[in-house]
Write a protein that holds these residues in place. Sequence first.
Motif, PDB file in Angstrom:
ATOM      1  N   GLY A  76       0.789  -1.222   0.000  1.00  0.00           N
ATOM      2  CA  GLY A  76       0.000   0.000   0.000  1.00  0.00           C
ATOM      3  C   GLY A  76       0.814   1.262   0.000  1.00  0.00           C
ATOM      4  N   GLU A  77       2.107   1.160  -0.319  1.00  0.00           N
ATOM      5  CA  GLU A  77       2.983   2.330  -0.346  1.00  0.00           C
ATOM      6  C   GLU A  77       3.140   2.824  -1.778  1.00  0.00           C
ATOM      7  OE1 GLU A  77       5.775   0.434   3.233  1.00  0.00           O
ATOM      8  OE2 GLU A  77       6.604   0.825   1.231  1.00  0.00           O
ATOM      9  N   PHE A  78       3.284   4.130  -1.935  1.00  0.00           N
ATOM     10  CA  PHE A  78       3.453   4.657  -3.300  1.00  0.00           C
ATOM     11  C   PHE A  78       3.887   6.112  -3.256  1.00  0.00           C
ATOM     12  CE2 PHE A  78      -0.961   5.305  -2.040  1.00  0.00           C
ATOM     13  CZ  PHE A  78      -1.153   6.647  -2.324  1.00  0.00           C
ATOM     14  N   ILE A  79       4.499   6.539  -4.341  1.00  0.00           N
ATOM     15  CA  ILE A  79       4.677   7.957  -4.650  1.00  0.00           C
ATOM     16  C   ILE A  79       4.270   8.119  -6.108  1.00  0.00           C
ATOM     17  CG2 ILE A  79       7.158   7.595  -5.133  1.00  0.00           C
ATOM     18  CD1 ILE A  79       7.574  10.554  -4.317  1.00  0.00           C
ATOM     19  N   ASP A  80       3.187   8.848  -6.333  1.00  0.00           N
ATOM     20  CA  ASP A  80       2.634   9.015  -7.668  1.00  0.00           C
ATOM     21  C   ASP A  80       2.700  10.479  -8.084  1.00  0.00           C
ATOM     22  OD1 ASP A  80       2.042   6.353  -7.928  1.00  0.00           O
ATOM     23  OD2 ASP A  80      -0.065   6.555  -7.363  1.00  0.00           O
ATOM     24  N   VAL A  81       3.176  10.710  -9.285  1.00  0.00           N
ATOM     25  CA  VAL A  81       3.163  12.051  -9.866  1.00  0.00           C
ATOM     26  C   VAL A  81       1.848  12.216 -10.601  1.00  0.00           C
ATOM     27  CG1 VAL A  81       4.267  13.621 -11.480  1.00  0.00           C
ATOM     28  CG2 VAL A  81       5.665  12.098 -10.065  1.00  0.00           C
ATOM     29  N   VAL A  82       1.083  13.242 -10.222  1.00  0.00           N
ATOM     30  CA  VAL A  82      -0.252  13.447 -10.784  1.00  0.00           C
ATOM     31  C   VAL A  82      -0.259  14.747 -11.588  1.00  0.00           C
ATOM     32  CG1 VAL A  82      -2.715  13.619 -10.277  1.00  0.00           C
ATOM     33  CG2 VAL A  82      -1.216  12.293  -8.752  1.00  0.00           C
ATOM     34  N   PRO A  83      -0.315  14.660 -12.915  1.00  0.00           N
ATOM     35  CA  PRO A  83      -0.401  15.884 -13.725  1.00  0.00           C
ATOM     36  C   PRO A  83      -1.801  16.475 -13.611  1.00  0.00           C
ATOM     37  CG  PRO A  83      -0.558  13.944 -15.121  1.00  0.00           C
ATOM     38  CD  PRO A  83      -0.289  13.441 -13.741  1.00  0.00           C
ATOM     39  N   PRO A  84      -1.990  17.732 -14.029  1.00  0.00           N
ATOM     40  CA  PRO A  84      -3.318  18.356 -13.941  1.00  0.00           C
ATOM     41  C   PRO A  84      -4.360  17.552 -14.717  1.00  0.00           C
ATOM     42  CG  PRO A  84      -1.643  20.000 -14.436  1.00  0.00           C
ATOM     43  CD  PRO A  84      -0.981  18.663 -14.561  1.00  0.00           C
ATOM     44  N   GLN A  85      -5.469  17.248 -14.055  1.00  0.00           N
ATOM     45  CA  GLN A  85      -6.538  16.490 -14.695  1.00  0.00           C
ATOM     46  C   GLN A  85      -7.519  17.393 -15.437  1.00  0.00           C
ATOM     47  OE1 GLN A  85      -6.268  12.967 -14.310  1.00  0.00           O
ATOM     48  NE2 GLN A  85      -4.327  13.797 -13.515  1.00  0.00           N
ATOM     49  N   GLN A  86      -7.491  18.700 -15.088  1.00  0.00           N
ATOM     50  CA  GLN A  86      -8.390  19.688 -15.698  1.00  0.00           C
ATOM     51  C   GLN A  86      -9.834  19.192 -15.691  1.00  0.00           C
ATOM     52  OE1 GLN A  86      -6.597  20.702 -19.540  1.00  0.00           O
ATOM     53  NE2 GLN A  86      -5.507  22.379 -18.553  1.00  0.00           N
ATOM     54  N   ARG A  87     -10.255  18.726 -14.521  1.00  0.00           N
ATOM     55  CA  ARG A  87     -11.627  18.228 -14.368  1.00  0.00           C
ATOM     56  C   ARG A  87     -12.647  19.359 -14.311  1.00  0.00           C
ATOM     57  NH1 ARG A  87     -12.163  12.882 -12.866  1.00  0.00           N
ATOM     58  NH2 ARG A  87     -10.236  11.768 -12.423  1.00  0.00           N
ATOM     59  N   ILE A  88     -12.198  20.556 -13.911  1.00  0.00           N
ATOM     60  CA  ILE A  88     -13.119  21.671 -13.716  1.00  0.00           C
ATOM     61  C   ILE A  88     -12.916  22.694 -14.836  1.00  0.00           C
ATOM     62  CG2 ILE A  88     -13.996  23.364 -12.076  1.00  0.00           C
ATOM     63  CD1 ILE A  88     -14.055  20.452 -11.066  1.00  0.00           C
ATOM     64  N   ASP A  89     -13.820  22.751 -15.773  1.00  0.00           N
ATOM     65  CA  ASP A  89     -13.785  23.751 -16.848  1.00  0.00           C
ATOM     66  C   ASP A  89     -12.480  23.753 -17.622  1.00  0.00           C
ATOM     67  OD1 ASP A  89     -16.328  24.564 -16.143  1.00  0.00           O
ATOM     68  OD2 ASP A  89     -15.583  26.094 -14.736  1.00  0.00           O
ATOM     69  N   GLU A  90     -11.727  22.671 -17.554  1.00  0.00           N
ATOM     70  CA  GLU A  90     -10.494  22.524 -18.323  1.00  0.00           C
ATOM     71  C   GLU A  90      -9.521  23.680 -18.088  1.00  0.00           C
ATOM     72  OE1 GLU A  90     -11.370  21.827 -22.413  1.00  0.00           O
ATOM     73  OE2 GLU A  90     -12.392  19.931 -22.033  1.00  0.00           O
ATOM     74  N   HIS A  91      -9.407  24.146 -16.844  1.00  0.00           N
ATOM     75  CA  HIS A  91      -8.448  25.210 -16.557  1.00  0.00           C
ATOM     76  C   HIS A  91      -7.348  24.692 -15.645  1.00  0.00           C
ATOM     77  CE1 HIS A  91     -10.029  25.624 -12.507  1.00  0.00           C
ATOM     78  NE2 HIS A  91     -11.220  25.962 -12.939  1.00  0.00           N
ATOM     79  N   TRP A  92      -6.216  25.436 -15.628  1.00  0.00           N
ATOM     80  CA  TRP A  92      -5.129  25.107 -14.729  1.00  0.00           C
ATOM     81  C   TRP A  92      -5.566  25.361 -13.298  1.00  0.00           C
ATOM     82  CZ3 TRP A  92      -1.259  22.521 -16.807  1.00  0.00           C
ATOM     83  CH2 TRP A  92      -0.919  22.730 -18.142  1.00  0.00           C
ATOM     84  N   TYR A  93      -4.750  24.923 -12.347  1.00  0.00           N
ATOM     85  CA  TYR A  93      -5.069  25.156 -10.949  1.00  0.00           C
ATOM     86  C   TYR A  93      -5.141  26.654 -10.664  1.00  0.00           C
ATOM     87  CZ  TYR A  93      -3.696  20.235 -10.514  1.00  0.00           C
ATOM     88  OH  TYR A  93      -3.593  18.874 -10.660  1.00  0.00           O
ATOM     89  N   THR A 133      -3.926  27.020  -4.375  1.00  0.00           N
ATOM     90  CA  THR A 133      -3.496  25.796  -3.680  1.00  0.00           C
ATOM     91  C   THR A 133      -4.680  24.897  -3.338  1.00  0.00           C
ATOM     92  OG1 THR A 133      -3.525  27.043  -1.597  1.00  0.00           O
ATOM     93  CG2 THR A 133      -1.411  26.848  -2.738  1.00  0.00           C
ATOM     94  N   ALA A 134      -5.782  25.490  -2.893  1.00  0.00           N
ATOM     95  CA  ALA A 134      -6.964  24.683  -2.556  1.00  0.00           C
ATOM     96  C   ALA A 134      -7.562  24.058  -3.811  1.00  0.00           C
ATOM     97  CB  ALA A 134      -7.999  25.543  -1.838  1.00  0.00           C
ATOM     98  N   ASP A 135      -7.570  24.804  -4.908  1.00  0.00           N
ATOM     99  CA  ASP A 135      -8.118  24.273  -6.157  1.00  0.00           C
ATOM    100  C   ASP A 135      -7.289  23.106  -6.672  1.00  0.00           C
ATOM    101  OD1 ASP A 135      -9.963  24.446  -8.439  1.00  0.00           O
ATOM    102  OD2 ASP A 135      -8.182  25.054  -9.568  1.00  0.00           O
ATOM    103  N   ALA A 136      -5.982  23.148  -6.451  1.00  0.00           N
ATOM    104  CA  ALA A 136      -5.126  22.035  -6.883  1.00  0.00           C
ATOM    105  C   ALA A 136      -5.532  20.742  -6.187  1.00  0.00           C
ATOM    106  CB  ALA A 136      -3.660  22.359  -6.592  1.00  0.00           C
ATOM    107  N   VAL A 137      -5.827  20.828  -4.895  1.00  0.00           N
ATOM    108  CA  VAL A 137      -6.265  19.639  -4.162  1.00  0.00           C
ATOM    109  C   VAL A 137      -7.689  19.269  -4.560  1.00  0.00           C
ATOM    110  CG1 VAL A 137      -6.585  18.616  -1.879  1.00  0.00           C
ATOM    111  CG2 VAL A 137      -4.718  20.236  -2.265  1.00  0.00           C
ATOM    112  N   TYR A 138      -8.552  20.276  -4.710  1.00  0.00           N
ATOM    113  CA  TYR A 138      -9.957  20.028  -5.073  1.00  0.00           C
ATOM    114  C   TYR A 138     -10.075  19.278  -6.391  1.00  0.00           C
ATOM    115  CZ  TYR A 138     -14.743  21.081  -6.585  1.00  0.00           C
ATOM    116  OH  TYR A 138     -16.041  20.989  -7.050  1.00  0.00           O
ATOM    117  N   GLN A 139      -9.280  19.658  -7.379  1.00  0.00           N
ATOM    118  CA  GLN A 139      -9.371  18.998  -8.678  1.00  0.00           C
ATOM    119  C   GLN A 139      -8.862  17.563  -8.644  1.00  0.00           C
ATOM    120  OE1 GLN A 139      -8.731  20.829 -12.401  1.00  0.00           O
ATOM    121  NE2 GLN A 139      -8.563  22.897 -11.563  1.00  0.00           N
ATOM    122  N   ASN A 140      -8.247  17.169  -7.526  1.00  0.00           N
ATOM    123  CA  ASN A 140      -7.756  15.794  -7.399  1.00  0.00           C
ATOM    124  C   ASN A 140      -8.452  15.032  -6.273  1.00  0.00           C
ATOM    125  OD1 ASN A 140      -5.263  15.477  -9.321  1.00  0.00           O
ATOM    126  ND2 ASN A 140      -5.057  17.515  -8.416  1.00  0.00           N
TER     127      ASN A 140
END
Length: 414
Positions: A81-98, A101-108
């Motif tokens: 259950g251990e990991f380090i994952d690099v997560v690129p922007p998913q652009q789940r919200i209106d296809e915009h960048w973060y 700081t809160a939005d970066a976590v919210y989109q993930n």
Amino acid sequence: MKDVLAVILAGGKGSRLDPLTRDRAKPAVPFGGVYRIIDFTLSNCLNSGIRKMLVLTQYKAMSLDRHISLGWRDYFCRELGEFIDVVPPQQRIDEHWYQGTADAVYQNIYTIEKERPQLIVVLAGDHIYKMDYSKLVEAHESKQADMTVAALRVRLADAVQFGVMQVDGEMRVVGFEEKPPQPKPIPDDPAHALASMGIYVFNARFLFEQLCLDATRPGSKHDFGRDVIPAIINTHRVFAYPFMDENKKTEAYWRDVGTLDAYYEANQDLISVDPQLNLYDGRWPVRTHQPNLPPPKFVFAESGGPTARRGEALDSIVCQGAIISGGQVERSIIGPNVRINSYSRVEDSILFEGVDVGRHAYVRRAIIDKGVVIPQGMRVGLDHERDRAMGFTVTEKGVTVIAKTDGLERFAQR
């Protein structure tokens, strides 16, 4: 710490570190010869017992992604259950960048929820310090807090760059201002303020609820310091946790290295007899990717006048794979695979991986980016007007910075 997930914000542009950030994000900028800036946050996690990490990237992330893939994934076991994952922007919200700081976590949130953590530690990936996050988590649980903010005592003049907190006798946060023009001092210490380090612990369900509320709040910048914390301090249990430095020096060590001059000075401190940051502490090791390179080599020990060649480095850090071939190095950091050729001099400088300093060249008070070839006879850092005319960056404090570039040979003295 099994139920703790670290979310590391590593997407910063680092525009004030340009040109070092033209091709890489700020957390991926080399530091201290072999390290990258993000290695200090990742090492803190590993040393603290956190073995589940999500690294949220955004701008120019390829160098950072490669570094983590080469140097960090072997420390973790997926089957446990251990990991380090690099997560690129998913652009789940209106296809915009973060947006913050809160939005970066919210989109993930979806990625975070899948891991089902009880507690979430939110960290910045672009600061230099040593901290045991397990003590932070312990304090959070003992206070039965909804959120805990790591706090650093800073000079009042510097507090304008931070989120500034006011606390009661139990360290409960009763006031918070993000980058206030007139920071409020600590009541019993008028020369200092209590600043947020951008390090947070949340109960996971509480964090999800607050991020969803913030996402619908009109006018929000979707930032933890500017929006989320001020909105909850009067209704929820938010506590400050005084920074406890694992560096074990008299003065707590925490550096932003957000400007070229701050970056240069923090690096140069490492070569002093008793540096403020201890990289040689086996109890709290700083890990990184260590390429399979031969040890550094110093050749030519001639004597007998100005034409003699001597390969030597004094008051310096010299990394693996470097060859000091008849050149002189003083008070400098020499990165991996650097070549210092005969009769050349390097003083008070930082040379990144693969730099080649040609014969009879002279480099003083400079930062030279990865792979740059300094031509034979070239002078760097001795004439700032000439450096600027060549297109190099010269900082306010007189440090010349040469970025990755082709065709530098045209500047060689003929």
